[in-house]
Design a protein around this motif. Structure first.
Motif, PDB file in Angstrom:
ATOM      1  N   TRP A  31       0.826  -1.204   0.000  1.00  0.00           N
ATOM      2  CA  TRP A  31       0.000   0.000   0.000  1.00  0.00           C
ATOM      3  C   TRP A  31       0.860   1.253   0.000  1.00  0.00           C
ATOM      4  CZ3 TRP A  31      -5.038  -0.203  -0.975  1.00  0.00           C
ATOM      5  CH2 TRP A  31      -5.719  -1.410  -0.739  1.00  0.00           C
ATOM      6  N   LEU A  32       0.385   2.301  -0.687  1.00  0.00           N
ATOM      7  CA  LEU A  32       1.147   3.529  -0.863  1.00  0.00           C
ATOM      8  C   LEU A  32       0.396   4.721  -0.270  1.00  0.00           C
ATOM      9  CD1 LEU A  32       2.150   3.023  -4.615  1.00  0.00           C
ATOM     10  CD2 LEU A  32       3.252   2.088  -2.566  1.00  0.00           C
ATOM     11  N   ASN A  33       1.150   5.701   0.209  1.00  0.00           N
ATOM     12  CA  ASN A  33       0.573   6.898   0.823  1.00  0.00           C
ATOM     13  C   ASN A  33       0.340   7.989  -0.227  1.00  0.00           C
ATOM     14  OD1 ASN A  33      -0.313   8.063   3.313  1.00  0.00           O
ATOM     15  ND2 ASN A  33       1.450   9.445   3.241  1.00  0.00           N
ATOM     16  N   PRO A  70      -6.244   4.246   2.808  1.00  0.00           N
ATOM     17  CA  PRO A  70      -5.686   3.252   3.739  1.00  0.00           C
ATOM     18  C   PRO A  70      -4.608   3.808   4.656  1.00  0.00           C
ATOM     19  CG  PRO A  70      -4.844   2.909   1.514  1.00  0.00           C
ATOM     20  CD  PRO A  70      -5.924   3.933   1.405  1.00  0.00           C
ATOM     21  N   LEU A  71      -4.050   4.996   4.324  1.00  0.00           N
ATOM     22  CA  LEU A  71      -3.001   5.575   5.155  1.00  0.00           C
ATOM     23  C   LEU A  71      -3.345   7.033   5.488  1.00  0.00           C
ATOM     24  CD1 LEU A  71       0.033   3.869   3.424  1.00  0.00           C
ATOM     25  CD2 LEU A  71      -0.775   3.437   5.738  1.00  0.00           C
ATOM     26  N   PHE A  72      -2.414   7.962   5.327  1.00  0.00           N
ATOM     27  CA  PHE A  72      -2.660   9.361   5.725  1.00  0.00           C
ATOM     28  C   PHE A  72      -1.826  10.309   4.853  1.00  0.00           C
ATOM     29  CE2 PHE A  72      -0.602   6.829   9.162  1.00  0.00           C
ATOM     30  CZ  PHE A  72       0.714   6.964   8.741  1.00  0.00           C
ATOM     31  N   VAL A 125       5.861   7.369   1.680  1.00  0.00           N
ATOM     32  CA  VAL A 125       5.530   6.372   2.705  1.00  0.00           C
ATOM     33  C   VAL A 125       4.783   5.203   2.064  1.00  0.00           C
ATOM     34  CG1 VAL A 125       4.055   5.940   4.721  1.00  0.00           C
ATOM     35  CG2 VAL A 125       5.496   7.987   4.645  1.00  0.00           C
ATOM     36  N   PHE A 126       5.126   3.987   2.499  1.00  0.00           N
ATOM     37  CA  PHE A 126       4.399   2.800   2.037  1.00  0.00           C
ATOM     38  C   PHE A 126       4.190   1.871   3.222  1.00  0.00           C
ATOM     39  CE2 PHE A 126       8.921   2.018   1.334  1.00  0.00           C
ATOM     40  CZ  PHE A 126       9.123   0.742   1.837  1.00  0.00           C
ATOM     41  N   SER A 127       3.333   0.867   3.023  1.00  0.00           N
ATOM     42  CA  SER A 127       2.962   0.065   4.195  1.00  0.00           C
ATOM     43  C   SER A 127       2.527  -1.341   3.823  1.00  0.00           C
ATOM     44  CB  SER A 127       1.819   0.755   4.951  1.00  0.00           C
ATOM     45  OG  SER A 127       1.482   0.054   6.136  1.00  0.00           O
ATOM     46  N   LEU A 128       2.879  -2.270   4.691  1.00  0.00           N
ATOM     47  CA  LEU A 128       2.220  -3.571   4.750  1.00  0.00           C
ATOM     48  C   LEU A 128       1.005  -3.358   5.652  1.00  0.00           C
ATOM     49  CD1 LEU A 128       5.447  -3.967   4.575  1.00  0.00           C
ATOM     50  CD2 LEU A 128       5.005  -6.275   5.417  1.00  0.00           C
ATOM     51  N   ILE A 129      -0.156  -3.834   5.246  1.00  0.00           N
ATOM     52  CA  ILE A 129      -1.360  -3.661   6.051  1.00  0.00           C
ATOM     53  C   ILE A 129      -2.077  -4.999   6.166  1.00  0.00           C
ATOM     54  CG2 ILE A 129      -3.585  -2.488   6.284  1.00  0.00           C
ATOM     55  CD1 ILE A 129      -2.481  -0.177   4.678  1.00  0.00           C
ATOM     56  N   PRO A 158     -13.875   1.753  12.602  1.00  0.00           N
ATOM     57  CA  PRO A 158     -13.813   3.098  13.198  1.00  0.00           C
ATOM     58  C   PRO A 158     -12.578   3.291  14.082  1.00  0.00           C
ATOM     59  CG  PRO A 158     -16.023   2.184  13.404  1.00  0.00           C
ATOM     60  CD  PRO A 158     -15.147   1.073  12.941  1.00  0.00           C
ATOM     61  N   GLN A 159     -12.190   2.242  14.812  1.00  0.00           N
ATOM     62  CA  GLN A 159     -11.012   2.343  15.668  1.00  0.00           C
ATOM     63  C   GLN A 159      -9.745   2.498  14.831  1.00  0.00           C
ATOM     64  OE1 GLN A 159     -11.566  -1.361  17.731  1.00  0.00           O
ATOM     65  NE2 GLN A 159     -12.615  -0.409  19.469  1.00  0.00           N
ATOM     66  N   ARG A 160      -9.672   1.810  13.691  1.00  0.00           N
ATOM     67  CA  ARG A 160      -8.495   1.918  12.829  1.00  0.00           C
ATOM     68  C   ARG A 160      -8.352   3.334  12.274  1.00  0.00           C
ATOM     69  NH1 ARG A 160     -10.338  -2.980  10.987  1.00  0.00           N
ATOM     70  NH2 ARG A 160     -11.039  -2.167   8.973  1.00  0.00           N
ATOM     71  N   ILE A 161      -9.451   3.946  11.900  1.00  0.00           N
ATOM     72  CA  ILE A 161      -9.399   5.306  11.370  1.00  0.00           C
ATOM     73  C   ILE A 161      -8.785   6.249  12.399  1.00  0.00           C
ATOM     74  CG2 ILE A 161     -10.804   7.248  10.596  1.00  0.00           C
ATOM     75  CD1 ILE A 161     -12.750   5.159   9.397  1.00  0.00           C
ATOM     76  N   ALA A 162      -9.234   6.131  13.658  1.00  0.00           N
ATOM     77  CA  ALA A 162      -8.689   6.965  14.734  1.00  0.00           C
ATOM     78  C   ALA A 162      -7.251   6.576  15.060  1.00  0.00           C
ATOM     79  CB  ALA A 162      -9.571   6.843  15.974  1.00  0.00           C
TER      80      ALA A 162
END
Length: 379
Positions: free
Chosen positions: A305-307, A320-322, A330-334, A360-364
């Motif tokens: 995943w990419l930011n 998926p990121l910010f 920034v990139f990520s394993l999710i 909802p918890q993941r978003i926060a």
């Protein structure tokens, strides 16, 4: 009379300082010993700020359960903390973080000359005359744009292709079940995130390593390859990959490892494929390709995943990121339910968060992770 009037005047003059004193007292509480102990002396960021940001991931309401957090800065551990019942020796399930491991393995096989990224994917079932699936390339599989009818999330859940493959009619030979699905779109035309697709990639890797259909031989070929070429050189001693009954790596969702070992993988990717000792384990260009946007989803590379910000007109889906709070590099394993290995090359930071959070918890919670990243300067 004059002397008596000085008292209220003096009291009024003192009010601003008393007010500010009160504000300090009701501000942020002092950090606990556990919060401070989680952060090293040379953290690369303000120590108390980092300790507080880490502490909030474990104590703040509405974020779900953080079970492990590791922050690497400039190649060293800057912060490390675990929830109750977990520690540095706990192996955590990857869920979809495993997809990035599968992409690295494919890259090694491409570099070895055993696979070709832009030729028809070597899936025997698709090579029959007239089968349009024969047009699917390895690159398209890696970028989740095969066109196969793979529905990651279903309603009810048992209609999900992932659930059917992992637990129902596909569980004994997951790759075969995934490969048997028909096309629902032209190969390459649209992005569709799919754990089934990654299991096909894992099967392709196994067949590149052995001609045998014996499950134990297939399992051993892949496990030995990963150990010799990736886990061993990186010192990822805890890693335990899972295989189905046919000997195929469940490469989309089931690899287990400690938080420190997941951090080592993130650091390996930050260094563009180099081991700590300097050995180039996978070509630098392959890692660059892994973190380059797909033509059908700028937020996705090769199983990573990419930011990158991207919105079409009317698109209100969550990112998926910010991208508004961290560099686009920034990139990520999710992984499912809040597993993250987030890598920021420009900040020389790798951040691992493992735990259990609903949507909802993941978003926060992601905003809390962004708070940590923002403590580090871009270079």
């Amino acid at each position: 009379m004059m002397k008596r009037s000085l008292a209220p005047i003096a009291l009024l003059a003192a009010l601003p300082s008393l007010t500010s004193c009160g504000e300090a007292e009701i501000g942020e509480p002092p950090l606990t010993e556990a919060a401070l102990a989680a952060v090293t002396e040379e953290a690369g960021a303000p120590r108390e700020d980092l300790a507080r940001a880490v502490d909030e991931l474990f104590t703040k309401e509405g974020l779900g359960e953080t079970r492990a957090l590791v922050v690497m800065a400039n190649g060293e551990i800057a912060a490390e903390r675990y929830g109750e019942g977990y520690d540095a020796d706990t192996r955590f399930v990857s869920w979809s973080m495993a997809k990035t491991v599968t992409a690295v393995m494919i890259g090694m096989l491409v570099a070895d000359g055993r696979l070709s990224i832009d030729e028809s994917a070597p899936v025997e079932l698709w090579q029959r005359p007239g089968d349009p699936r024969g047009e699917i390339t390895l690159r398209q599989l890696l970028q989740m744009r095969s066109g196969l009818r793979h529905t990651e999330a279903g309603d009810p859940p048992y209609e999900s292709s992932e659930v059917r493959m992992l637990f129902l009619d596909g569980r004994d030979d997951m790759a075969r079940w995934a490969k048997e699905q028909p096309l629902e779109a032209e190969p390459g035309a649209q992005f569709e995130y799919s754990s089934n697709t990654t299991v096909i990639l894992a099967d392709i890797a196994a067949r590149a390593l052995t001609d045998s259909d014996d499950p134990e031989i297939r399992r051993r070929a892949v496990a030995d390859f990963l150990e010799a070429r990736l886990f061993g050189p990186l010192g990822m001693d805890s890693m335990v990959p899972e295989f189905d009954a046919s000997g195929t790596l469940i490469g989309g969702s089931l690899i287990h490892g400690t938080a420190r070992d997941w951090a080592k993988l993130g650091e390996f990717l930050r260094r563009k494929g180099r081991a700590p000792g300097g050995e180039q384990l996978v070509p630098r260009r392959w890692v660059e390709l892994m973190v380059s946007p797909s033509p059908r989803s700028p937020q996705y590379g090769l199983q990573t995943w990419l930011n990158r910000e991207y919105r079409e007109a009317g698109d209100e889906s969550e990112h998926p990121l910010f991208p508004d709070r961290a560099p686009g590099s920034v990139f990520s394993l999710i992984g499912h339910m809040g597993q993250y290995v987030i890598v920021s090359p420009e900040q020389r930071v790798t951040l691992v968060r493992l735990g259990h959070s609903d949507r909802p918890q993941r978003i926060a919670m992601l905003q809390e992770l962004a708070d940590i990243l923002e403590l580090y300067p871009e270079r």
